[in-house]
Enzyme design. Structure first.
Site, PDB file in Angstrom:
ATOM      1  N   HIS A 132     -21.276   3.045 -52.847  1.00 52.68           N
ATOM      2  CA  HIS A 132     -19.849   2.928 -52.515  1.00 52.68           C
ATOM      3  C   HIS A 132     -19.155   2.126 -53.618  1.00 52.68           C
ATOM      4  CE1 HIS A 132     -16.300   3.219 -50.304  1.00 52.68           C
ATOM      5  NE2 HIS A 132     -16.588   2.601 -49.186  1.00 52.68           N
ATOM      6  N   GLN A 135     -15.435   0.617 -53.459  1.00 49.41           N
ATOM      7  CA  GLN A 135     -15.341  -0.539 -52.558  1.00 49.41           C
ATOM      8  C   GLN A 135     -15.692  -1.824 -53.292  1.00 49.41           C
ATOM      9  OE1 GLN A 135     -14.647  -0.640 -48.948  1.00 49.41           O
ATOM     10  NE2 GLN A 135     -14.532  -2.824 -49.422  1.00 49.41           N
ATOM     11  N   ARG A 311      -8.375  -2.337 -51.562  1.00 45.53           N
ATOM     12  CA  ARG A 311      -8.894  -1.006 -51.881  1.00 45.53           C
ATOM     13  C   ARG A 311      -7.868  -0.215 -52.684  1.00 45.53           C
ATOM     14  NH1 ARG A 311     -12.595   1.697 -49.295  1.00 45.53           N
ATOM     15  NH2 ARG A 311     -12.692   2.761 -51.291  1.00 45.53           N
TER      16      ARG A 311
END
Length: 326
Positions: A132, A135, A311
Site C-alpha cells: 500500500h 498510504q 492521503r
C-alpha cells in the site's frame, strides 16, 4: 525507480526520493490551505481502476487530480474487461495510449506490476494484497508534521503482521531509517521475503519482529489496521480470538511508557457499532471493538483524521512527481 516513474511498491524510490515526496506533500498541503491554485498538470488525463471498494483512495486521487487540473476517469469493477475478457497487458497498452497516468486498486500485485511494465505511462498502486505505497507517503508525512522529523522515531505496528499495511510500514520504515517493530502472533508475522527486503533496503534504525507485547515499550507511534483484509477468506471468530490480546487499548498505551505516544490507523476502523459490519460482528460474536477501542480511537482521532486528509495531499505529490517532466 521505473522509467515511467511508477509507484507500485515502496522500493521503487530511494530514501532521498521518499523524503522528497514527503516534503512535496507538505508543500501541496500548504498551497491547498492557502487557497492557491496549483493546476500544474492542466489538460492531462488519468484513469482510476478500482477492483476493490474505497473511500479515501478514490476521493484522494479524484480531488488531487482535479486540483492539479487533470481530467479524472473512474473505472470500477465490472466496468472494464481487465483480466476477464482482456488481458492485463492488453488493457495496459490500450489505457496507456489514452491516458497520461493510471491508478490501480485491486488484489494482485502482479497485475499492477504488469500495468506499469506495459502501459508506457506512470502507474500508481492504490492498494494490492501485498503493498500500500501511496498510504505510506501520507503516514510518514503525518509523522513529520507531528514530530518535526522522522529521525530516531520508533514505530510499532500491532495486530495482523502479514497484511499489506504491515508489509509497507516495515519496508518504508527500513528505507527511511526509523526503528520499526511488528508485534503479532507467530502465525501472522511478515513473510521471510518481506523481512529480507526490509533489511536489504535498511538505511538505519532497528527491525524487530516479535509476538511479545512488552516490546511496545518506547514506542513513539502505535499503529494498527483491521484484522481481516478485503477479500480474505478466514474464520473470523478464530482471527478475533487470536488477535484480541493485540488490541490497542489503554492498557497497551500504558505499556509504551511514553506519555507522548500517538496512535495511527489507516481506516476504516472497527472501534464502535456505528457500521453495518461492526453491528454484525457484535450480534454474532459479542465484540463491540476490535483492533482499537473507541476510547483510544477518540483520544487520538485528530491524528488519525489528519492522516486520512493527508492521503489527498500526498497522492497529489506522487502524481505531480511522476508527471511533471512528461
Amino acid at each position: 525507480m521505473s522509467p515511467t516513474t511508477s509507484f507500485v511498491k515502496e522500493i521503487d524510490f530511494s530514501k532521498a526520493e521518499l523524503e522528497e515526496l514527503i516534503d512535496l506533500s507538505l508543500h501541496f498541503k500548504a498551497l491547498k490551505k492557502d487557497g492557491l491554485v496549483h493546476n500544474y498538470l492542466q489538460g492531462y488525463n488519468i484513469a482510476l481502476i478500482f477492483e476493490k471498494s474505497s473511500t479515501r483512495t478514490r476521493s484522494a486521487f479524484t480531488v488531487a487530480g482535479q486540483d492539479l487540473g487533470m481530467n479524472v476517469t473512474y473505472l470500477g469493477a465490472g466496468e472494464i474487461q481487465l483480466g476477464k475478457k482482456e488481458s492485463v497487458v492488453d488493457t495496459a497498452k490500450v489505457l496507456g495510449s489514452m491516458f497520461d497516468g493510471i491508478e490501480y486498486r485491486g488484489f494482485s500485485q502482479e497485475d499492477v506490476e504488469l500495468l506499469a511494465q506495459h502501459a508506457g505511462v506512470p502507474v500508481w498502486n492504490g492498494l494490492t494484497d501485498t503493498w500500500h505505497p501511496t498510504q505510506m507517503i501520507a503516514d510518514f508525512m503525518t509523522l513529520k508534521e507531528v514530530f518535526g522529523s522522522l529521525e530516531g522515531l520508533t514505530l510499532v505496528y500491532v495486530g495482523d503482521g502479514r497484511n499489506n499495511m504491515a508489509n509497507s510500514l516495515l519496508v518504508t520504515s527500513a528505507i527511511l531509517g526509523l526503528h520499526i517493530k511488528i508485534i503479532a502472533p507467530e502465525s501472522l508475522q511478515p513473510e521471510e521475503e518481506i523481512v529480507a527486503l526490509a533489511k536489504q533496503h535498511q538505511t538505519g534504525g532497528e527491525i524487530t519482529i516479535t509476538d511479545d507485547l512488552a516490546q511496545v515499550a518506547g514506542a513513539d507511534i502505535l499503529y494498527t489496521d483491521v484484522w481481516v483484509s478485503m477479500g480474505e477468506a478466514v474464520n473470523f471468530k478464530e482471527r478475533i480470538d487470536l488477535l484480541l490480546p493485540y488490541q490497542i487499548n489503554q492498557g497497551l498505551l500504558e505499556k509504551t511508557g511514553n506519555p507522548d505516544v500517538i496512535v495511527l490507523h489507516c481506516l476504516p476502523a472497527f472501534h464502535d457499532l456505528n457500521t453495518q459490519i461492526g453491528r454484525e460482528i457484535y450480534d454474532q460474536y459479542g465484540y463491540a471493538e476490535l483492533e482499537i477501542t473507541d476510547e483510544v480511537f477518540q483520544k487520538y482521532s485528530s491524528y488519525i483524521f489528519q492522516e486520512a486528509e493527508n492521503r489527498m495531499h500526498s497522492i497529489k505529490a506522487i502524481m505531480y512527481y511522476s508527471l511533471k517532466n512528461r
